[in-house]
Design an enzyme around this catalytic site. Structure first.
Site: not given
Ligand SMILES: C[C@@](CO)(OP(=O)(O)O)[C@H](O)COP(=O)(O)OP(=O)(O)OC[C@H]1O[C@@H](n2ccc(N)nc2=O)[C@H](O)[C@@H]1O
Ligand SMILES: Nc1ncnc2c1ncn2[C@@H]1O[C@H](COP(=O)(O)OP(=O)(O)O)[C@@H](O)[C@H]1O
Length: 289
Positions: A18, A143
């Site tokens: 995405k 996400d």
């Molecule tokens: C911000 C986005 C946009 O798509 O970034 P990407 O991960 O895709 O880069 C996502 O929603 C990311 O969601 P996700 O990838 O599930 O986040 P997590 O690993 O759960 O978040 C790691 C940390 O970031 C913070 N966090 C995350 C999402 C959010 N809406 N608010 C936050 O404050 C929290 O402290 C959380 O513990």
């Molecule tokens: N099947 C998987 N593919 C990618 N990452 C995974 C998977 N399962 C667990 N993870 C964990 O999720 C984290 C976030 O991965 P990813 O979704 O690729 O990042 P982002 O949300 O930034 O695009 C990785 O660093 C990894 O530790």
């Protein structure tokens, strides 16, 4: 509906990337998470997963992802949650063809989880609705629901309140992936992060395009991201997806996108893909919309 594989052969389903076409942070919640407004669009490039039914309740996954244990892999976590929905001994052999960089803001892990939920719901004949699968998905990550629902969407809350936006243009994208792993938590906890953007409505988001509120902080903490933005901006307006590190620009044709990618230094990891408003996973499982 997807045709179930004959003679228990493999069911192959894409797990697309995405892009966050804009990402505004509108506030911080009491639980520390941030409320967002973001536009999600899929691209026709990503991982691919293959599933084969087992009747002994076992799950296998090959190959393993380096640094991610079997039980922590979002594919296995998604499968375990679905196993709990049935009394039967449901299992699967799963093969993962990983193409998306991890931690690049392309949502690879979330997409793998969503594809697993969708594919095993079919393979195991669980007949769970998309609403039920999206709710299960949300427990795995913010996400995951958008990938489960499979429609380009304007997302609010932490990303779970989704309004489909089928009218989005579907350009070609050049995606450049700097070789750095951005720590999402570190970005959201940074004191300099813009977290008070005024909420806007969908119409405004679609008209203005919007910006990514994480981009300035990520560029400062990870100079390679800023450098990549500067470089791509010389050819076409460039933006970061999610919390980075990947950067994208849109083009009217595949040829244009490829021609710009050919002018980037050879060490840059890039791909060219088409923006699509229907997830390629849905296209395979349910047919074109
Ligand atoms: C911000 C986005 C946009 O798509 O970034 P990407 O991960 O895709 O880069 C996502 O929603 C990311 O969601 P996700 O990838 O599930 O986040 P997590 O690993 O759960 O978040 C790691 C940390 O970031 C913070 N966090 C995350 C999402 C959010 N809406 N608010 C936050 O404050 C929290 O402290 C959380 O513990
Ligand atoms: N099947 C998987 N593919 C990618 N990452 C995974 C998977 N399962 C667990 N993870 C964990 O999720 C984290 C976030 O991965 P990813 O979704 O690729 O990042 P982002 O949300 O930034 O695009 C990785 O660093 C990894 O530790």
């Amino acid at each position: 509906m997807a045709e179930l594989p004959e003679h228990n052969s493999w069911l192959s389903v894409p797990a697309p990337a995405k892009l966050n076409l804009m990402l505004h942070i509108t506030g911080r919640r009491d639980d520390g998470y941030h409320n967002l407004q973001t536009l999600f669009q899929f691209v026709d490039y990503g991982d691919e997963l293959h599933f084969k039914l087992r009747n002994d309740g076992e799950l296998t996954l090959t190959p393993a992802i380096e640094g991610v244990s079997f039980e922590d892999n979002l594919i296995i976590r998604a499968a375990r949650l679905l196993q709990k929905k049935s009394e039967k001994k449901l299992g699967a052999d799963i093969r993962l063809d990983k193409k998306l960089p991890m931690g690049g803001g392309l949502g690879g892990g979330s997409s793998d989880a969503a594809t697993t939920l969708l594919a095993l719901n079919t393979l195991w004949d669980l007949q769970l609705s998309l609403d039920e699968l999206a709710a299960i998905g949300l427990s795995l990550g913010a996400d995951v629901p958008v990938f489960v629902r499979g429609e380009a969407a304007f997302a609010e809350g932490v990303g779970e309140i989704l309004t489909p936006v089928p009218e989005l243009a579907e350009p070609w994208y050049l995606v450049v992936c700097p070789q750095v792993h951005v720590n999402t938590g570190k970005i959201f906890s940074h004191e300099g992060l813009t977290r008070d953007s005024d909420p806007i409505n969908i119409r405004t988001a679609l008209r203005q395009g919007g910006r990514n509120d994480c981009q300035a902080i990520v560029s400062m903490l990870y100079p390679e991201v800023g450098n990549t933005l500067n470089l791509l901006n010389k050819f076409s307006f460039a933006k970061m997806t999610g919390t980075g590190a990947c950067i994208f620009s849109s083009f009217g044709s595949e040829t244009e996108a490829i021609s710009v990618s050919a002018q980037l230094p050879a060490e840059y990891k890039v791909f060219v893909a088409k923006g699509v408003n229907q997830s390629p996973a849905h296209k395979v499982l349910f047919g074109p919309s």
